[in-house]
Design a protein around this motif. Structure first.
Motif, short mmCIF file in Angstrom:
data_model
loop_
_atom_site.label_atom_id
_atom_site.label_comp_id
_atom_site.label_asym_id
_atom_site.label_seq_id
_atom_site.Cartn_x
_atom_site.Cartn_y
_atom_site.Cartn_z
N GLY B 124 0.84 -1.20 0.00
CA GLY B 124 0.00 0.00 0.00
C GLY B 124 0.87 1.24 0.00
O GLY B 124 1.80 1.35 0.80
N VAL B 194 -10.17 -0.09 -2.06
CA VAL B 194 -9.00 -0.34 -1.21
C VAL B 194 -8.37 -1.68 -1.60
O VAL B 194 -9.01 -2.53 -2.21
N VAL B 195 -7.11 -1.85 -1.21
CA VAL B 195 -6.33 -3.00 -1.69
C VAL B 195 -6.97 -4.33 -1.29
O VAL B 195 -6.85 -5.33 -2.01
N THR B 197 -9.95 -5.18 -1.51
CA THR B 197 -10.98 -5.61 -2.47
C THR B 197 -10.37 -6.45 -3.59
O THR B 197 -11.10 -7.14 -4.30
N PRO B 216 0.60 1.11 5.34
CA PRO B 216 0.17 1.66 6.63
C PRO B 216 -0.34 0.52 7.53
O PRO B 216 -0.93 -0.44 7.04
N ILE B 218 -2.79 0.21 9.49
CA ILE B 218 -4.23 -0.10 9.42
C ILE B 218 -4.54 -0.93 8.20
O ILE B 218 -5.38 -1.83 8.23
N MET B 219 -3.85 -0.66 7.10
CA MET B 219 -4.03 -1.47 5.89
C MET B 219 -3.58 -2.90 6.15
O MET B 219 -4.28 -3.86 5.81
N TYR B 222 -6.07 -5.09 8.01
CA TYR B 222 -7.18 -5.63 7.21
C TYR B 222 -6.68 -6.66 6.19
O TYR B 222 -7.39 -7.61 5.87
#
Lengths: 159, 283
Positions: B124, B194-195, B197, B216, B218-219, B222
């Motif tokens: 990301g 977003v990545v 998906t 990041p 937070i990325m 997920y």
């Protein structure tokens, strides 16, 4: 144009319907018709009455939102995904504008007939709604992450 | 403190290297190539995933991941986003100027351990930079690995890094590169979302897949959820962490994360090691 026997096979292979019962696939096949959209064709606009639900077979569709005179692409959908979940809601209108980014091939289902089928057979309705709920939940999660603006130079938005 | 944790003194002294080129990647991100200052000087080799401490004289020092090809000796390549005083000074330095370098430091992506396996890269934003050496290594040794899948998300089409390379990599056999942006204008015909998906568009073989993730935090949180939901084990998920690294040798403690120092125990960790410590308030 897909023949009715092949329609069942096409539906069985569609990712959105993975694990759907054969009888439910048959029920959907009886309602499906194939549609094509040209590149850049607007499939529906924000606020349109939610008439059709689509399963994308090939091509790419953008969901767009217009705000302050600008149109922003917020998500793209591809083969194996669904488009127009709001047609499953009787009183709903389209939340986004959908535009074909490439030539798109899809199966279309009339929303009213789909809702009627859900009412007639609750097991079918439950199976379909579970899948739709999963789509809505994953899109909601994705939009939340988008709102955080994770890659901003200032870092994710926290207030 | 044990004597083993004390760094030899020369590790703390930067070596002056010559800034050879500065290439603009996006509106705020630049790729810098450092070369030896003299024929006698030899720049150190590095392992994909490692970082250096770069020192802009009279301005300051900061950790930057190496983004170049590990097989290309004699130069060190860094991709830097200009977000603060030192990074701004770095990207506005001119070719020929001297930049201080310490390192390379830290752990590497598990490339030897991934022989024969599928390699899934999830990046990301600027997080693609520390992963690029791993991608280049897999491409250079294509027969040693299974499928290479790269899922890359950026803020907008203008923020996508290494665009030409990404397009070219897609033509390598058994290699799939998928990009997405969080927001796209009307001229962008690629993926938007977003990545996470992008996972819907790939079919993973969890028992034979090693995931390498950087972006990041937070990325990454997920992304880890998606990977676990698809059956990958904690030990097959590798994350590159970022903290406030100062000494880079586990001496100062600025980059402590739970029981680890990110500079020497990381920056690459398995999720198994990190899961107790990720996203803990004030850690």
């Amino acid at each position: 144009m897909i023949k009715s026997k092949n329609l069942v096979e096409t539906l069985k292979e569609h990712a959105f319907l993975a694990g759907f019962r054969p009888a439910h696939i048959d029920r959907l096949a009886a309602m499906a018709h194939e549609v094509h959209f040209e590149r850049d064709q607007v499939i529906f606009r924000e606020g349109d009455e939610s008439s059709f639900f689509y399963l994308i077979l090939s091509g790419k569709v953008a969901l767009e939102v217009t705000a302050l005179g600008k149109t922003l692409r917020v998500q793209t959908l591809r083969e194996g995904e669904e488009l127009g979940w709001s047609s499953a809601m009787e009183t709903s209108s389209k939340h986004f504008q959908a535009r074909a980014l490439t030539v798109v091939r899809a199966l279309a289902f009339d929303g009213a007939r789909l809702r009627e089928a859900c009412e007639q057979e609750c097991a079918f309705g439950y199976a379909l709604m579970r899948r739709l709920l999963s789509v809505v939940a994953s899109r909601l999660q994705a939009f939340r992450l988008q709102l955080l603006d994770m890659y901003s130079p200032e870092g994710p938005k926290t207030s | 403190m044990s004597a083993l944790t004390l760094a030899p003194p020369d590790v703390m002294i930067p070596v002056a290297a010559r800034l050879a080129t500065v290439d603009k990647e996006t509106h705020d991100t630049f790729t810098l190539t450092l070369a030896a200052n003299s024929r006698e000087q030899e720049l150190p080799a590095f392992a994909p995933g490692q970082f250096s401490m770069l020192y802009v004289f009279a301005t300051g020092e900061l950790p930057i991941s190496i983004s170049g090809d590990p097989a290309e000796r004699g130069k060190l390549v860094y991709t830097v986003r200009s977000v603060g005083k030192v990074t701004h000074a770095l990207v506005t330095s001119r070719p020929g100027e001297s930049i201080g370098v310490r390192g390379p430091f830290g752990t590497a992506w598990p490339l030897k351990e991934s022989y024969g396996r599928d390699v899934l890269i999830v990046a990301g934003g600027i997080g693609l930079a520390p992963l690029r050496p791993a991608i280049l290594h897999v491409l250079r040794h294509r027969g040693d690995y299974g499928r290479l899948i790269v899922l890359y998300g950026a803020r907008s089409p203008q923020d996508l890094l290494f665009r030409k390379q990404l397009s070219a990599w897609n033509y390598v056999p058994d290699t799939l590169i998928i990009n997405t942006v969080d927001y796209g204008g009307l001229s962008w015909r690629g993926n938007v979302g977003v990545v996470t998906t992008l996972f819907r568009h790939v079919r993973l073989q969890p028992a034979r897949t090693t995931a390498m993730v950087c972006g990041p935090e937070i990325m990454m949180r997920y992304v880890v959820r998606e990977l676990l939901a698809r059956g990958l084990s904690d030990e097959d998920i590798h994350l590159s962490m970022e903290r406030n690294m100062k000494c880079a040798v586990g001496f100062c403690g600025h980059c402590q994360l739970g029981p680890y120092f990110v500079c020497k125990d990381g920056p690459i960790f398995t999720y198994g090691k990190l899961k107790r410590w990720m996203d803990r308030y004030e850690l």
